[in-house]
Design a protein around this motif. Sequence first.
Motif, PDB file in Angstrom:
ATOM      1  N   TRP A 181      -8.399  -4.924   0.466  1.00 38.64           N
ATOM      2  CA  TRP A 181      -9.333  -4.200  -0.189  1.00 38.64           C
ATOM      3  C   TRP A 181      -8.898  -2.869  -0.865  1.00 38.64           C
ATOM      4  O   TRP A 181      -9.221  -2.519  -1.949  1.00 38.64           O
ATOM      5  CB  TRP A 181     -10.414  -3.981   0.739  1.00 38.64           C
ATOM      6  CG  TRP A 181     -11.721  -3.424  -0.118  1.00 38.64           C
ATOM      7  CD1 TRP A 181     -12.353  -2.090   0.163  1.00 38.64           C
ATOM      8  CD2 TRP A 181     -12.604  -3.889  -1.082  1.00 38.64           C
ATOM      9  NE1 TRP A 181     -13.472  -2.044  -0.598  1.00 38.64           N
ATOM     10  CE2 TRP A 181     -13.928  -3.254  -1.306  1.00 38.64           C
ATOM     11  CE3 TRP A 181     -12.659  -5.441  -1.629  1.00 38.64           C
ATOM     12  CZ2 TRP A 181     -14.755  -3.548  -2.239  1.00 38.64           C
ATOM     13  CZ3 TRP A 181     -13.735  -5.587  -2.609  1.00 38.64           C
ATOM     14  CH2 TRP A 181     -14.539  -4.738  -2.671  1.00 38.64           C
ATOM     15  N   ARG A 182      -8.094  -2.076  -0.013  1.00 38.76           N
ATOM     16  CA  ARG A 182      -7.396  -0.988  -0.556  1.00 38.76           C
ATOM     17  C   ARG A 182      -6.475  -0.945  -1.455  1.00 38.76           C
ATOM     18  O   ARG A 182      -5.984  -0.130  -2.364  1.00 38.76           O
ATOM     19  CB  ARG A 182      -7.254  -0.011   0.409  1.00 38.76           C
ATOM     20  CG  ARG A 182      -5.744  -0.649   1.410  1.00 38.76           C
ATOM     21  CD  ARG A 182      -5.488  -0.037   2.594  1.00 38.76           C
ATOM     22  NE  ARG A 182      -4.461  -0.474   3.254  1.00 38.76           N
ATOM     23  CZ  ARG A 182      -3.987   0.148   4.191  1.00 38.76           C
ATOM     24  NH1 ARG A 182      -4.296   1.191   4.939  1.00 38.76           N
ATOM     25  NH2 ARG A 182      -2.800  -0.446   4.933  1.00 38.76           N
ATOM     26  N   PHE A 227       0.878  -1.136  -0.087  1.00 38.28           N
ATOM     27  CA  PHE A 227      -0.018  -0.052   0.067  1.00 38.28           C
ATOM     28  C   PHE A 227       0.706   1.274  -0.074  1.00 38.28           C
ATOM     29  O   PHE A 227       0.419   2.073  -0.746  1.00 38.28           O
ATOM     30  CB  PHE A 227      -0.936   0.148   1.242  1.00 38.28           C
ATOM     31  CG  PHE A 227      -1.633   1.107   1.533  1.00 38.28           C
ATOM     32  CD1 PHE A 227      -2.722   1.493   0.348  1.00 38.28           C
ATOM     33  CD2 PHE A 227      -1.673   2.143   2.265  1.00 38.28           C
ATOM     34  CE1 PHE A 227      -3.643   2.320   0.488  1.00 38.28           C
ATOM     35  CE2 PHE A 227      -2.376   3.225   2.467  1.00 38.28           C
ATOM     36  CZ  PHE A 227      -3.549   3.389   1.591  1.00 38.28           C
ATOM     37  N   ASP A 268     -20.141  -1.431  -1.880  1.00 33.28           N
ATOM     38  CA  ASP A 268     -19.173  -1.188  -2.792  1.00 33.28           C
ATOM     39  C   ASP A 268     -18.771  -2.351  -3.355  1.00 33.28           C
ATOM     40  O   ASP A 268     -17.655  -2.493  -3.970  1.00 33.28           O
ATOM     41  CB  ASP A 268     -17.659  -0.794  -1.912  1.00 33.28           C
ATOM     42  CG  ASP A 268     -17.984   0.822  -1.331  1.00 33.28           C
ATOM     43  OD1 ASP A 268     -18.675   1.524  -1.933  1.00 33.28           O
ATOM     44  OD2 ASP A 268     -17.597   1.077  -0.455  1.00 33.28           O
ATOM     45  N   LYS A 280     -15.455  -5.510  -6.955  1.00 30.30           N
ATOM     46  CA  LYS A 280     -15.343  -4.149  -6.525  1.00 30.30           C
ATOM     47  C   LYS A 280     -16.144  -3.052  -7.488  1.00 30.30           C
ATOM     48  O   LYS A 280     -15.605  -3.047  -8.596  1.00 30.30           O
ATOM     49  CB  LYS A 280     -13.769  -3.771  -6.268  1.00 30.30           C
ATOM     50  CG  LYS A 280     -13.824  -2.554  -5.469  1.00 30.30           C
ATOM     51  CD  LYS A 280     -12.261  -2.165  -4.821  1.00 30.30           C
ATOM     52  CE  LYS A 280     -12.178  -1.136  -3.991  1.00 30.30           C
ATOM     53  NZ  LYS A 280     -10.914  -0.726  -3.736  1.00 30.30           N
ATOM     54  N   ASN A 285     -18.906  -3.528   3.548  1.00 28.30           N
ATOM     55  CA  ASN A 285     -18.694  -3.059   2.148  1.00 28.30           C
ATOM     56  C   ASN A 285     -19.785  -3.304   1.283  1.00 28.30           C
ATOM     57  O   ASN A 285     -19.517  -3.493   0.008  1.00 28.30           O
ATOM     58  CB  ASN A 285     -17.237  -3.645   1.807  1.00 28.30           C
ATOM     59  CG  ASN A 285     -16.115  -3.079   2.582  1.00 28.30           C
ATOM     60  OD1 ASN A 285     -15.912  -1.907   2.348  1.00 28.30           O
ATOM     61  ND2 ASN A 285     -15.675  -3.921   3.405  1.00 28.30           N
ATOM     62  N   CYS A 303      -1.125  -1.745  -6.804  1.00 30.02           N
ATOM     63  CA  CYS A 303      -2.640  -1.905  -6.877  1.00 30.02           C
ATOM     64  C   CYS A 303      -2.819  -3.381  -7.823  1.00 30.02           C
ATOM     65  O   CYS A 303      -1.928  -3.512  -8.805  1.00 30.02           O
ATOM     66  CB  CYS A 303      -3.558  -0.791  -7.375  1.00 30.02           C
ATOM     67  SG  CYS A 303      -2.884   0.087  -8.959  1.00 30.02           S
ATOM     68  N   ARG A 351     -15.512   3.537  -2.294  1.00 30.02           N
ATOM     69  CA  ARG A 351     -14.777   4.508  -1.555  1.00 30.02           C
ATOM     70  C   ARG A 351     -13.307   4.152  -1.449  1.00 30.02           C
ATOM     71  O   ARG A 351     -13.021   2.968  -1.332  1.00 30.02           O
ATOM     72  CB  ARG A 351     -15.169   4.709  -0.266  1.00 30.02           C
ATOM     73  CG  ARG A 351     -16.654   5.298  -0.531  1.00 30.02           C
ATOM     74  CD  ARG A 351     -17.485   5.725   1.152  1.00 30.02           C
ATOM     75  NE  ARG A 351     -17.435   4.179   1.727  1.00 30.02           N
ATOM     76  CZ  ARG A 351     -18.468   3.564   1.684  1.00 30.02           C
ATOM     77  NH1 ARG A 351     -19.447   3.614   0.855  1.00 30.02           N
ATOM     78  NH2 ARG A 351     -18.567   2.207   2.517  1.00 30.02           N
ATOM     79  N   SER A 352     -12.437   5.177  -1.506  1.00 28.80           N
ATOM     80  CA  SER A 352     -10.987   4.788  -1.438  1.00 28.80           C
ATOM     81  C   SER A 352     -10.689   4.908   0.138  1.00 28.80           C
ATOM     82  O   SER A 352     -11.262   5.692   0.772  1.00 28.80           O
ATOM     83  CB  SER A 352     -10.012   5.902  -1.901  1.00 28.80           C
ATOM     84  OG  SER A 352     -10.350   5.686  -3.615  1.00 28.80           O
ATOM     85  N   ALA A 353      -9.783   3.972   0.450  1.00 31.45           N
ATOM     86  CA  ALA A 353      -9.342   3.869   1.756  1.00 31.45           C
ATOM     87  C   ALA A 353      -8.372   5.051   2.046  1.00 31.45           C
ATOM     88  O   ALA A 353      -7.657   5.409   1.188  1.00 31.45           O
ATOM     89  CB  ALA A 353      -8.730   2.611   2.171  1.00 31.45           C
ATOM     90  N   ASP A 354      -8.478   5.560   3.446  1.00 30.42           N
ATOM     91  CA  ASP A 354      -7.574   6.727   3.697  1.00 30.42           C
ATOM     92  C   ASP A 354      -5.997   5.939   3.991  1.00 30.42           C
ATOM     93  O   ASP A 354      -5.810   4.852   4.198  1.00 30.42           O
ATOM     94  CB  ASP A 354      -7.921   7.241   5.110  1.00 30.42           C
ATOM     95  CG  ASP A 354      -9.125   8.028   4.873  1.00 30.42           C
ATOM     96  OD1 ASP A 354      -9.928   8.281   5.912  1.00 30.42           O
ATOM     97  OD2 ASP A 354      -9.482   8.716   3.937  1.00 30.42           O
TER      98      ASP A 354
END
Length: 210
Positions: free
Chosen positions: A150-151, A122, A186, A200, A183, A127, A205-208
């Motif tokens: 997931w992210r 990450f 999503d 997905k 989720n 990705c 939504r994107s993870a922080d």
Amino acid sequence: MSEPPSNAWEPWFKGKQFTSDWATDRFAVWTSVLGDLADQHVDILEIGSWEGRSAIFFLEYLPHSRITCVDTFEGSPLLRSIPKWNAAIPYAQHRFDLNLLPYGDRVEKICSHSIPALFALFRAARCFDLIYIDGSHERDDVLMDSILSWRLLNENGILIWDDYTFQSARPPKPAIDIFLAMNADDLTEIHRGKQLIVRKHASARSADGV
């Protein structure tokens, strides 16, 4: 793409070194789910590789793919408790290396526990289009692997959990079900059986960052 005959993949494993086969009975499902990716460039992340049988399937069935394999090659507590598999553990990484050698730089091996490896991927802004979670089958580990994976998953990417129905004192199913509930907006479920597979959403939504 139509599903290939059940023996179509036998040549892919000829001459390879294996002590077990925990993947072949999944291939029919994978071909039905992944057929549209066969002509695409696909970045794959596999958590739990053992001797490389599933990795070989992905590399052969998706000929334009690359795979990143994360494994300690130390075996799980369950495997270490069974004499047959405990005896195979010291040679698992060697067999993986030999089996995947023909694929050259299409394979990246990360010898690590999954959590630090997923954090590192990450932070490196990696990705993936396809992620296969088949590492620890302990409930809490599966939940962590799911959240961290997931992210890393691209929009419209596919996430596969192995052994959804696996039975143990702390089985993976409750963790996967919690993740699905968290989720639900999503993802779309595309297969449920021994494995659970989702796609997905492009609007996920994107993870922080951490």
